[in-house]
Motif scaffolding. Structure first.
Motif, mmCIF file in Angstrom:
data_model
loop_
_atom_site.group_PDB
_atom_site.id
_atom_site.type_symbol
_atom_site.label_atom_id
_atom_site.label_comp_id
_atom_site.label_asym_id
_atom_site.label_seq_id
_atom_site.Cartn_x
_atom_site.Cartn_y
_atom_site.Cartn_z
ATOM 1 N N LEU A 160 -5.023 0.638 -5.762
ATOM 2 C CA LEU A 160 -5.447 0.930 -4.392
ATOM 3 C C LEU A 160 -6.901 0.512 -4.175
ATOM 4 N N ALA A 161 -7.723 0.739 -5.176
ATOM 5 C CA ALA A 161 -9.153 0.423 -5.067
ATOM 6 C C ALA A 161 -9.390 -1.053 -4.812
ATOM 7 N N ARG A 162 -8.481 -1.885 -5.227
ATOM 8 C CA ARG A 162 -8.646 -3.336 -5.079
ATOM 9 C C ARG A 162 -8.135 -3.856 -3.740
ATOM 10 N N LEU A 163 -7.419 -3.014 -2.997
ATOM 11 C CA LEU A 163 -6.840 -3.439 -1.721
ATOM 12 C C LEU A 163 -7.818 -3.220 -0.574
ATOM 13 N N GLN A 164 -7.818 -4.118 0.366
ATOM 14 C CA GLN A 164 -8.527 -3.961 1.647
ATOM 15 C C GLN A 164 -9.799 -3.126 1.504
ATOM 16 N N LYS A 165 -10.783 -3.675 0.834
ATOM 17 C CA LYS A 165 -11.991 -2.914 0.529
ATOM 18 C C LYS A 165 -12.743 -2.429 1.767
ATOM 19 N N ASP A 166 -12.436 -2.990 2.923
ATOM 20 C CA ASP A 166 -13.068 -2.521 4.160
ATOM 21 C C ASP A 166 -12.249 -1.429 4.850
ATOM 22 N N MET A 198 0.805 -1.197 0.000
ATOM 23 C CA MET A 198 0.000 0.000 0.000
ATOM 24 C C MET A 198 0.855 1.271 0.000
ATOM 25 N N PRO A 199 1.928 1.366 0.765
ATOM 26 C CA PRO A 199 2.733 2.599 0.757
ATOM 27 C C PRO A 199 3.287 2.944 -0.626
ATOM 28 N N VAL A 200 3.680 1.941 -1.392
ATOM 29 C CA VAL A 200 4.210 2.190 -2.735
ATOM 30 C C VAL A 200 3.104 2.741 -3.634
ATOM 31 N N LEU A 201 1.907 2.175 -3.536
ATOM 32 C CA LEU A 201 0.791 2.663 -4.356
ATOM 33 C C LEU A 201 0.414 4.092 -3.970
ATOM 34 N N LEU A 202 0.439 4.390 -2.689
ATOM 35 C CA LEU A 202 0.155 5.762 -2.252
ATOM 36 C C LEU A 202 1.197 6.728 -2.797
ATOM 37 N N GLN A 203 2.442 6.297 -2.805
ATOM 38 C CA GLN A 203 3.527 7.138 -3.339
ATOM 39 C C GLN A 203 3.298 7.402 -4.827
ATOM 40 N N TRP A 204 2.945 6.358 -5.596
ATOM 41 C CA TRP A 204 2.791 6.504 -7.037
ATOM 42 C C TRP A 204 1.472 7.153 -7.437
ATOM 43 N N SER A 205 0.525 7.243 -6.511
ATOM 44 C CA SER A 205 -0.731 7.913 -6.835
ATOM 45 C C SER A 205 -0.658 9.409 -6.535
ATOM 46 N N ALA A 206 0.411 9.847 -5.914
ATOM 47 C CA ALA A 206 0.546 11.236 -5.480
ATOM 48 C C ALA A 206 0.837 12.180 -6.646
ATOM 49 N N ALA A 207 0.496 13.443 -6.428
ATOM 50 C CA ALA A 207 0.781 14.490 -7.409
ATOM 51 C C ALA A 207 2.276 14.533 -7.688
ATOM 52 N N GLY A 208 2.596 14.813 -8.931
ATOM 53 C CA GLY A 208 3.990 14.898 -9.332
ATOM 54 C C GLY A 208 4.478 13.669 -10.073
ATOM 55 N N LYS A 209 3.781 12.566 -9.915
ATOM 56 C CA LYS A 209 4.123 11.345 -10.654
ATOM 57 C C LYS A 209 3.425 11.400 -12.016
ATOM 58 N N LYS A 213 -11.346 2.062 5.401
ATOM 59 C CA LYS A 213 -11.929 3.389 5.140
ATOM 60 C C LYS A 213 -10.861 4.427 4.816
ATOM 61 N N ASP A 214 -9.640 4.244 5.316
ATOM 62 C CA ASP A 214 -8.565 5.199 5.026
ATOM 63 C C ASP A 214 -8.204 5.187 3.540
ATOM 64 N N ILE A 215 -8.212 4.012 2.940
ATOM 65 C CA ILE A 215 -7.937 3.933 1.498
ATOM 66 C C ILE A 215 -9.039 4.637 0.725
ATOM 67 N N THR A 216 -10.286 4.414 1.142
ATOM 68 C CA THR A 216 -11.413 5.080 0.479
ATOM 69 C C THR A 216 -11.270 6.596 0.580
ATOM 70 N N LYS A 217 -10.896 7.086 1.763
ATOM 71 C CA LYS A 217 -10.708 8.535 1.952
ATOM 72 C C LYS A 217 -9.586 9.072 1.068
ATOM 73 N N GLN A 218 -8.505 8.302 0.955
ATOM 74 C CA GLN A 218 -7.387 8.736 0.123
ATOM 75 C C GLN A 218 -7.806 8.827 -1.341
ATOM 76 N N ILE A 219 -8.524 7.829 -1.814
ATOM 77 C CA ILE A 219 -8.987 7.846 -3.202
ATOM 78 C C ILE A 219 -9.963 9.000 -3.412
ATOM 79 N N ALA A 220 -10.836 9.247 -2.429
ATOM 80 C CA ALA A 220 -11.793 10.356 -2.530
ATOM 81 C C ALA A 220 -11.074 11.705 -2.628
ATOM 82 N N ALA A 221 -9.891 11.802 -2.046
ATOM 83 C CA ALA A 221 -9.124 13.054 -2.113
ATOM 84 C C ALA A 221 -8.725 13.387 -3.551
ATOM 85 N N TYR A 222 -8.640 12.375 -4.407
ATOM 86 C CA TYR A 222 -8.268 12.605 -5.806
ATOM 87 C C TYR A 222 -9.424 13.126 -6.653
#
Length: 162
Positions: free
Chosen positions: A24-30, A1-12, A32-41
């Protein structure tokens, strides 16, 4: 997950960000932090990243994403093609289990709004939808390019000169 968060960030690179968001969407569907991170995009300035986030949220099946998608739907910053796509993902999250899971959750396949209720034509409809999505992304990028060129200081030098 940390690598995916790094590569999903602005600047990449945009393509890398989209792939990371979809993964990221396919990981740990339960989670909520991943959902919040994706919603930030959803507020991303890059259209393809925003589209990836919309479909990633729909594909997660996490209904906590509905308010973020509804807020985006109410914003003034939507392109014409985004509203029906957002509505389709909201409908998908409100009614996630209708007995037939979609083949690829991150692409939006199986959205009620785009399926027209024709179960026998599902494959054809999905193929046409994917083609339309690609064309819309391409048209949006072309429009952005044209808008940037028209925003040239010489082009907007204070009005029309005759």
């Amino acid at each position: 997950m940390p690598v995916l968060l790094q590569w999903s960030a602005a600047g990449k690179p945009i393509d890398s960000r989209m792939a990371a968001i979809n993964s990221l969407a396919r990981l740990q569907k339960d989670n909520k932090d991943i959902t919040k991170q994706i919603a930030a995009y959803l507020t991303e300035p890059h259209f393809p990243v925003r589209m990836a986030a919309i479909y990633a949220l729909g594909g997660r099946g996490d209904a906590t994403a509905i308010p973020a998608l509804e807020a985006l739907l109410k914003s003034d910053d939507l392109s014409i093609e985004m509203a029906p796509m957002i509505k389709g993902q909201i409908a998908r999250l409100k009614k996630p289990a209708d007995g037939k899971p979609s083949a690829n959750p991150s692409t939006g396949e199986g959205d009620e709004e785009f399926a027209y209720g024709a179960a026998g034509e599902e494959l054809t409809t999905d193929q046409r939808l994917e083609k339309l999505e690609r064309l819309l992304v391409e048209m949006s990028e072309r429009l952005k390019s044209m808008e940037k060129r028209s925003a040239d200081p010489q082009a907007v030098s204070g009005g029309c000169s005759v």
